[in-house]
Design an enzyme around this catalytic site. Structure first.
Site, mmCIF file in Angstrom:
data_model
loop_
_atom_site.group_PDB
_atom_site.id
_atom_site.type_symbol
_atom_site.label_atom_id
_atom_site.label_comp_id
_atom_site.label_asym_id
_atom_site.label_seq_id
_atom_site.Cartn_x
_atom_site.Cartn_y
_atom_site.Cartn_z
ATOM 1 N N CYS A 1 0.827 -1.206 0.000
ATOM 2 C CA CYS A 1 0.000 0.000 0.000
ATOM 3 C C CYS A 1 0.862 1.256 0.000
ATOM 4 C CB CYS A 1 -0.930 -0.012 1.209
ATOM 5 S SG CYS A 1 -2.024 1.425 1.297
ATOM 6 N N CYS B 1 1.109 4.439 3.953
ATOM 7 C CA CYS B 1 2.101 4.630 5.023
ATOM 8 C C CYS B 1 3.482 4.186 4.543
ATOM 9 C CB CYS B 1 1.727 3.814 6.257
ATOM 10 S SG CYS B 1 0.143 4.255 6.999
ATOM 11 N N CYS C 1 -8.159 -0.833 7.632
ATOM 12 C CA CYS C 1 -7.024 0.097 7.652
ATOM 13 C C CYS C 1 -6.808 0.560 9.086
ATOM 14 C CB CYS C 1 -7.295 1.290 6.738
ATOM 15 S SG CYS C 1 -6.011 2.560 6.808
ATOM 16 N N GLN D 1 -8.429 19.225 8.191
ATOM 17 C CA GLN D 1 -7.252 18.493 8.663
ATOM 18 C C GLN D 1 -7.624 17.038 8.926
ATOM 19 O OE1 GLN D 1 -4.255 19.443 8.624
ATOM 20 N NE2 GLN D 1 -4.253 21.681 8.680
ATOM 21 N N PHE E 1 -4.669 32.040 4.036
ATOM 22 C CA PHE E 1 -4.974 30.654 3.653
ATOM 23 C C PHE E 1 -5.944 30.058 4.688
ATOM 24 C CE2 PHE E 1 -0.555 31.712 2.613
ATOM 25 C CZ PHE E 1 -0.530 31.527 1.231
ATOM 26 N N ASN F 1 -10.856 27.421 10.175
ATOM 27 C CA ASN F 1 -10.338 26.526 11.215
ATOM 28 C C ASN F 1 -9.618 27.290 12.330
ATOM 29 O OD1 ASN F 1 -9.784 23.712 12.096
ATOM 30 N ND2 ASN F 1 -7.654 24.237 11.689
ATOM 31 N N ASN G 1 -6.079 35.939 -4.511
ATOM 32 C CA ASN G 1 -4.935 35.134 -4.936
ATOM 33 C C ASN G 1 -3.708 35.680 -4.219
ATOM 34 O OD1 ASN G 1 -2.807 33.824 -6.139
ATOM 35 N ND2 ASN G 1 -3.501 34.174 -8.242
ATOM 36 N N ASP H 1 -1.356 29.476 7.177
ATOM 37 C CA ASP H 1 -1.370 28.012 7.117
ATOM 38 C C ASP H 1 -1.469 27.589 5.652
ATOM 39 O OD1 ASP H 1 -1.624 25.314 7.593
ATOM 40 O OD2 ASP H 1 -3.690 25.416 8.316
ATOM 41 N N CYS I 1 2.762 22.302 6.541
ATOM 42 C CA CYS I 1 2.735 20.850 6.322
ATOM 43 C C CYS I 1 3.932 20.397 5.494
ATOM 44 C CB CYS I 1 1.430 20.427 5.653
ATOM 45 S SG CYS I 1 1.121 21.207 4.061
#
Length: 438
Positions: free
Chosen positions: A88, A91, A169, A272, A301, A306, A349, A370, A396
Site C-alpha cells: 500500500c 504509510c 485500515c 485536517q 490561507f 479553522n 490570490n 497556514d 505541512c
C-alpha cells in the site's frame, strides 16, 4: 539536408545485488547509503542497518535502490501494524518504532531550518496523539477487475496505479474502518458498478460521511440500495455525478467542533485529517499568538475558518483570506451560524500583489498563515510589509517553511519558537509551527 530525431539511449542500470550500510533517513523517510560517495535512496531501510540492494535508477548525482534483504537489522525496527504495508502507498514508516519516528521528524525539521541558515531557537515539545485510528478521511480507489468482474476497492500501490484491495485500515478512525467490508459488498452488488469513480469517507462530529463519485446516473434499484445502506448505518450520503456537482442526498450537514465553534463542511472541502492534532494545533497557535481583546488578526490561507473562527472569540477583529471562492462562502456562513460578527472573509490570490485589496490597509497586530505544501513565498514580503508584532506560520512541508522563514528573518523578525505536530503518524510527513517576533 533533413535531420532525423534520434532518441537518447536509455541509461542501463546495474542490477547486481550489492551490500551497503544505511547511515540516515532522507526527508521522505527513505534510508540513505553511499556507493562511490554517491547517495543511494532505499525505501524501507533504517539507519544502522546493513542491506542487500538492487539499483532501480541511477542518476549522475544519486541512485535509487530496492531493498532485497537485511543482513543486519536496527533495534528500532518493528513489525508493521498493517497486513498491506509492503504494498500500500499510504504509510511508509510503520517499520520504525513510533517514538523513533518522532525523533527522526524533529531532526528533519531542525536540519532543514539549519540548512537555510535559520538560527536555533526554543524548540517546543512535539504534539502527539494516537498513532493508530487517527485518520478521519480516506479516498478509496475503485477499478473494475476484468478477470473477476468485481471492483478492486482500496488504496493505490506504492508508485503504481494498481489498487491494493483493503477491507481494514489500522490508521483510519474506527467509525470509518468499520464500514469498509460492507461498503465493498454493497458497491459490487450495484448494477451500475462499472460507472463508479471513487469513494470518500469522512468522519464528522455528527456522523460518518459517504461520498460516491459516479459517471452515469444510478437506476432506481441502485439508488434505493444506497439510501437503505446509509439509513441502516446512519451515514450522511453525498453523490457526485460530475467533478463540480455535489448532491447532498441523506443525513445532516456535516460539521466538526473546535474551541466550541461548529465548522460546517462538505466532503469536497479540505479539513485536517487528524482531529485530535488539529484541536491541539489550534490551541497552540492561539497560545503562541499571545492574544488580547484589542488585537486585529490576519489569517492567511484560512480555508473554512479553522483558525479564524476560534480567533474571533478572543480578539477585536479577524480578517480571513482564502483563494477558493467556495471556501470563502462557507467560512462566511460558518461565522454567521456561530454568531461571530467580528470576522470577515475575502477571496484573494495570495501569489499576486495585494496592495489594492480593501483589507490590506488594516493595521494588523498579529498574523497567522497556514499554506499548502508549496508554502507562502509569494506572500511573505507582504506579511513583513504589514509589520505585525507576531507571526505564527503553520506548515505541512518543513522545506518550504525553512525557505519562507528566511524572508521574514531578513526583514527583521526573529524565529523564537519552533515545534512539530505528529499529524501523520507512520508516514514521512509532518506538520510544524513556527513563531516569529519583531
Amino acid at each position: 539536408m533533413a535531420q532525423f530525431f534520434k532518441p537518447k539511449k536509455k541509461a542501463s542500470v546495474n542490477t547486481k545485488h550489492l551490500s551497503v550500510d544505511v547511515v540516515r533517513l532522507d526527508h521522505n523517510s527513505a534510508g540513505i547509503a553511499f556507493v562511490d560517495k554517491k547517495p543511494v535512496f532505499i525505501e524501507g531501510a533504517l539507519p544502522e542497518e546493513q542491506a542487500i540492494i538492487q539499483f532501480i535508477e541511477q542518476k549522475k548525482q544519486y541512485s535509487r535502490a530496492k531493498l532485497i534483504k537485511l543482513t543486519k537489522k536496527s533495534s528500532k525496527r518493528q513489525a508493521p501494524i498493517c497486513q498491506h504495508y509492503d504494498d500500500c502507498g499510504g504509510c511508509n514508516l510503520q517499520h520504525l518504532q513510533h517514538a523513533e519516528q518522532i525523533i527522526a521528524k524533529n531532526d528533519k525539521l531542525q536540519e532543514l531550518m539549519k540548512k537555510q541558515g535559520v538560527d536555533a531557537c526554543d524548540v517546543a515539545e512535539p504534539i502527539l496523539a494516537n498513532e493508530h485510528d487517527y485518520r478521519r478521511r480516506a479516498r478509496i480507489s475503485l477499478i473494475m477487475n476484468k478477470q473477476t468482474n468485481q471492483l478492486d476497492f482500496g488504496f493505490r500501490k506504492k508508485q503504481s496505479k494498481e489498487i491494493v484491495n483493503v477491507r481494514h485500515c489500522p490508521v483510519l478512525v474506527k467509525e470509518l474502518d468499520q464500514h469498509l467490508e460492507s461498503l465493498y459488498t454493497l458497491l459490487n452488488q450495484l448494477k451500475g458498478k462499472r460507472h463508479l469513480g471513487h469513494v470518500e469517507l469522512v468522519q464528522a462530529d455528527n456522523g460518518s460521511v459517504l461520498l460516491i463519485r459516479h459517471v452515469a446516473a444510478f437506476n432506481e434499484k441502485d439508488q434505493q440500495a444506497l439510501l437503505h445502506y446509509c439509513e441502516e448505518r446512519d451515514l450522511i450520503l453525498y453523490l457526485m455525478p460530475e467533478s463540480d456537482v455535489l448532491n447532498h442526498v441523506y443525513g445532516e450537514e456535516p460539521y466538526y467542533v473546535i474551541d466550541e465553534v461548529k465548522i460546517y463542511f462538505t466532503p469536497k472541502d479540505f479539513i485536517q485529517v487528524n482531529a485530535s492534532i488539529n484541536d491541539s494545533m489550534v490551541n497552540q497557535a492561539l497560545t503562541w499568538l499571545d492574544l488580547n481583546a484589542d488585537d486585529c488578526v490576519l489569517d492567511l490561507f484560512c480555508g473554512l475558518g479553522n483558525f479564524s473562527l476560534p480567533l474571533a472569540q478572543k480578539v477585536k477583529t479577524v480578517v480571513g483570506i482564502e483563494g477558493v471562492e467556495e471556501m470563502v462562502k462557507r467560512a462566511q456562513s460558518n461565522a454567521k451560524r456561530n454568531e461571530l460578527d467580528n470576522v470577515t472573509f475575502y477571496q484573494a490570490n495570495l501569489e499576486e500583489p495585494i496592495d489594492q485589496q480593501v483589507w490590506a490597509s488594516t493595521k494588523f497586530t498579529k498574523i497567522l498563515l497556514d499554506p499548502a505544501r508549496a508554502g507562502a513565498a509569494g506572500v511573505m514580503q507582504t506579511v513583513a510589509k504589514l509589520k505585525p508584532e507576531t507571526v505564527v506560520y503553520v506548515s505541512c512541508n518543513p522545506a518550504t517553511l525553512a525557505r519562507d522563514s528566511q524572508l521574514l528573518i531578513q526583514r527583521g523578525y526573529k524565529l523564537t519558537r519552533l515545534g512539530m505536530l505528529d499529524m501523520f503518524p507512520h508516514t514521512g510527513h509532518l506538520e510544524s509551527m513556527a513563531l516569529f517576533e519583531r
